[in-house]
Design a protein around this motif. Structure first.
Motif, mmCIF file in Angstrom:
data_model
loop_
_atom_site.group_PDB
_atom_site.id
_atom_site.type_symbol
_atom_site.label_atom_id
_atom_site.label_comp_id
_atom_site.label_asym_id
_atom_site.label_seq_id
_atom_site.Cartn_x
_atom_site.Cartn_y
_atom_site.Cartn_z
ATOM 1 N N ASN A 144 0.858 -1.183 0.000
ATOM 2 C CA ASN A 144 0.000 0.000 0.000
ATOM 3 C C ASN A 144 0.899 1.240 0.000
ATOM 4 N N PRO A 145 0.748 2.145 -0.976
ATOM 5 C CA PRO A 145 1.643 3.309 -1.068
ATOM 6 C C PRO A 145 1.373 4.387 -0.023
ATOM 7 N N ILE A 146 0.312 4.269 0.739
ATOM 8 C CA ILE A 146 -0.026 5.288 1.718
ATOM 9 C C ILE A 146 1.056 5.366 2.799
ATOM 10 N N LYS A 147 1.425 6.583 3.208
ATOM 11 C CA LYS A 147 2.429 6.788 4.242
ATOM 12 C C LYS A 147 1.850 7.406 5.509
ATOM 13 N N SER A 148 0.681 8.010 5.387
ATOM 14 C CA SER A 148 0.062 8.647 6.541
ATOM 15 C C SER A 148 -1.446 8.660 6.365
ATOM 16 N N ILE A 149 -2.150 8.891 7.470
ATOM 17 C CA ILE A 149 -3.603 8.904 7.422
ATOM 18 C C ILE A 149 -4.111 9.896 8.473
ATOM 19 N N SER A 150 -5.209 10.546 8.181
ATOM 20 C CA SER A 150 -5.737 11.561 9.093
ATOM 21 C C SER A 150 -6.615 10.933 10.175
ATOM 22 N N ILE A 151 -6.767 11.666 11.257
ATOM 23 C CA ILE A 151 -7.664 11.252 12.332
ATOM 24 C C ILE A 151 -9.087 11.086 11.801
ATOM 25 N N ASN A 152 -9.520 11.999 10.955
ATOM 26 C CA ASN A 152 -10.883 11.923 10.413
ATOM 27 C C ASN A 152 -11.084 10.664 9.585
ATOM 28 N N ALA A 153 -10.070 10.297 8.791
ATOM 29 C CA ALA A 153 -10.175 9.083 7.982
ATOM 30 C C ALA A 153 -10.237 7.846 8.865
ATOM 31 N N LEU A 154 -9.481 7.840 9.947
ATOM 32 C CA LEU A 154 -9.520 6.707 10.877
ATOM 33 C C LEU A 154 -10.896 6.576 11.511
ATOM 34 N N ALA A 155 -11.507 7.713 11.841
ATOM 35 C CA ALA A 155 -12.855 7.686 12.415
ATOM 36 C C ALA A 155 -13.854 7.115 11.422
ATOM 37 N N ASP A 156 -13.693 7.444 10.146
ATOM 38 C CA ASP A 156 -14.586 6.913 9.118
ATOM 39 C C ASP A 156 -14.406 5.407 8.945
ATOM 40 N N ILE A 157 -13.154 4.949 9.033
ATOM 41 C CA ILE A 157 -12.854 3.535 8.786
ATOM 42 C C ILE A 157 -13.228 2.663 9.978
ATOM 43 N N PHE A 158 -12.791 3.076 11.168
ATOM 44 C CA PHE A 158 -12.942 2.226 12.354
ATOM 45 C C PHE A 158 -14.105 2.637 13.260
ATOM 46 N N GLY A 159 -14.643 3.817 13.037
ATOM 47 C CA GLY A 159 -15.686 4.314 13.910
ATOM 48 C C GLY A 159 -17.012 3.605 13.714
ATOM 49 N N CYS A 160 -17.958 3.943 14.561
ATOM 50 C CA CYS A 160 -19.273 3.298 14.547
ATOM 51 C C CYS A 160 -20.286 4.192 13.838
ATOM 52 N N GLN A 161 -21.181 3.555 13.088
ATOM 53 C CA GLN A 161 -22.189 4.276 12.316
ATOM 54 C C GLN A 161 -23.550 3.636 12.565
ATOM 55 N N SER A 162 -24.596 4.430 12.328
ATOM 56 C CA SER A 162 -25.946 3.879 12.440
ATOM 57 C C SER A 162 -26.228 2.907 11.294
ATOM 58 N N SER A 163 -25.612 3.164 10.141
ATOM 59 C CA SER A 163 -25.703 2.232 9.004
ATOM 60 C C SER A 163 -24.341 2.167 8.336
ATOM 61 N N LEU A 164 -23.887 0.967 8.066
ATOM 62 C CA LEU A 164 -22.548 0.790 7.528
ATOM 63 C C LEU A 164 -22.485 1.200 6.064
ATOM 64 N N LYS A 165 -21.357 1.802 5.701
ATOM 65 C CA LYS A 165 -21.118 2.161 4.307
ATOM 66 C C LYS A 165 -19.694 1.777 3.950
ATOM 67 N N SER A 166 -19.507 1.345 2.727
ATOM 68 C CA SER A 166 -18.170 0.941 2.296
ATOM 69 C C SER A 166 -17.321 2.185 2.050
ATOM 70 N N ILE A 167 -16.041 2.065 2.337
ATOM 71 C CA ILE A 167 -15.093 3.159 2.124
ATOM 72 C C ILE A 167 -14.045 2.689 1.122
ATOM 73 N N GLN A 168 -13.797 3.497 0.126
ATOM 74 C CA GLN A 168 -12.803 3.179 -0.893
ATOM 75 C C GLN A 168 -11.464 3.810 -0.529
ATOM 76 N N TRP A 169 -10.416 3.100 -0.823
ATOM 77 C CA TRP A 169 -9.088 3.604 -0.515
ATOM 78 C C TRP A 169 -8.818 4.940 -1.204
ATOM 79 N N GLN A 170 -9.420 5.136 -2.382
ATOM 80 C CA GLN A 170 -9.183 6.375 -3.122
ATOM 81 C C GLN A 170 -9.661 7.617 -2.367
ATOM 82 N N THR A 171 -10.584 7.450 -1.437
ATOM 83 C CA THR A 171 -11.084 8.592 -0.671
ATOM 84 C C THR A 171 -10.317 8.817 0.623
ATOM 85 N N VAL A 172 -9.443 7.898 0.957
ATOM 86 C CA VAL A 172 -8.734 7.974 2.239
ATOM 87 C C VAL A 172 -7.584 8.974 2.198
ATOM 88 N N SER A 173 -6.873 9.030 1.075
ATOM 89 C CA SER A 173 -5.700 9.884 0.977
ATOM 90 C C SER A 173 -5.528 10.368 -0.455
#
Length: 308
Positions: free
Chosen positions: A110-139
């Motif tokens: 994976n070429p990513i070297k860093s990630i934001s707090i907000n992106a981590l919240a989107d990936i690992f956080g809890c939601q009322s309804s789950l949605k898929s996250i694409q790597w292209q939107t992460v960084s």
């Protein structure tokens, strides 16, 4: 080091004879530290001689003289120090105790070297309804990457049981869900990330992990921080907690009981540092232990490229 000699390492002024209050038998600790502190007390052969009192306001207990030792992830406010000094005539003594941090792991390809707090919240956080996250939107680095697709998030079951901070981000409440898949062990997590290009995971940091790719964390101000002892103990790494040990330590008279003094000295030994590591915390680097000993007047500060 023979444990029986630990009592005599602090300045001799601590042992002027006096009648100790109940505070001489108590250490105030934040809730998540209670288990590991009791293990340290036990292995220091102080079992049944020292007790822990769980509190989220260690500073208040120390100001009230309910305890002489407090271990806290929150540093004292200037106003609290002022009240303490006004009451006792000196400031509380601050020592490094331990720390913990969360490492974010990704596949080596994976070429990513860093990630934001907000992106981590989107990936690992809890939601009322789950949605898929694409790597292209992460960084932005991944915007044109067509090989990476949906993010697959992983963790280790029970890995954060003794830790705060990051836990707040990933705790689910009624009706909420998380897309993070929980695995049975740290080894399972590393194997999964190494075998799946789309994988990302979090786990308690251990400095000996050298073969898995860890990425930097971008804080809310847009600054990026890597994961090492320096950034953790400085408080700059966003997914870390630093714990300090505070002492009500009079400059010239006895303050701590022999049992408390033995505990203070014991936690700086290799045996105690290993106990902290075995329980998911991070051992202190040699420079931090040296700083503690200088503060306690057990040794003189060294000059190596400047004053420490």
């Amino acid at each position: 080091m023979n444990k029986s000699t630990l009592t005599y390492m602090l300045p001799l002024a601590l042992f002027a004879s006096s009648a100790y209050a109940d505070s001489s038998k108590t250490i105030a600790v934040e809730n998540e530290l209670n288990t590991v502190i009791n293990k340290l007390i036990s292995t220091a052969t102080l079992n049944n001689q020292l007790l822990t009192e769980q509190s989220n306001d260690v500073q208040k207990l120390m100001i009230e003289d309910s305890v002489k030792i407090g271990i806290s992830s929150r540093r004292w406010l200037d106003s609290e120090v002022a009240v303490f000094k006004d009451k006792y005539g000196y400031k509380p003594t601050e020592l490094y105790f331990t720390s913990d941090a969360i490492a974010i792991l990704v596949n080596e390809d994976n070429p990513i070297k860093s990630i934001s707090i907000n992106a981590l919240a989107d990936i690992f956080g809890c939601q009322s309804s789950l949605k898929s996250i694409q790597w292209q939107t992460v960084s932005p680095v991944l915007a044109n990457n067509t090989e990476l697709t949906q993010v697959h998030a992983y963790s280790v079951n029970g890995d954060l049981s003794a830790h705060r901070n990051f836990t707040k981000m990933i705790t689910c409440y009624d009706g909420q869900k998380t897309a993070t898949k929980s695995l049975n062990s740290r080894e399972d997590l590393i194997d999964t990330i190494e075998s799946k290009e789309n994988a990302i995971g979090y786990t308690v940091y251990q400095s000996q992990d050298k073969d898995i790719k860890r990425i930097d964390i971008i804080d809310k101000n847009g600054e990026s921080f890597g994961l090492d002892h320096e950034t953790i103990l400085s408080g700059r790494y966003p997914l870390a907690n630093v714990y300090y040990m505070y002492l009500n330590l009079e400059p010239t008279k006895s303050s701590l009981s022999p049992q408390q003094t033995a505990f203070v000295n014991y936690v700086m030994t290799p045996e105690a540092q290993q106990t902290l590591t075995d329980n998911g915390f991070i051992d202190l680097p040699a420079a931090a232990i040296e700083r503690n000993k200088v503060v306690l007047k057990q040794q003189q500060p060294e000059i190596q490229g400047g004053y420490k």
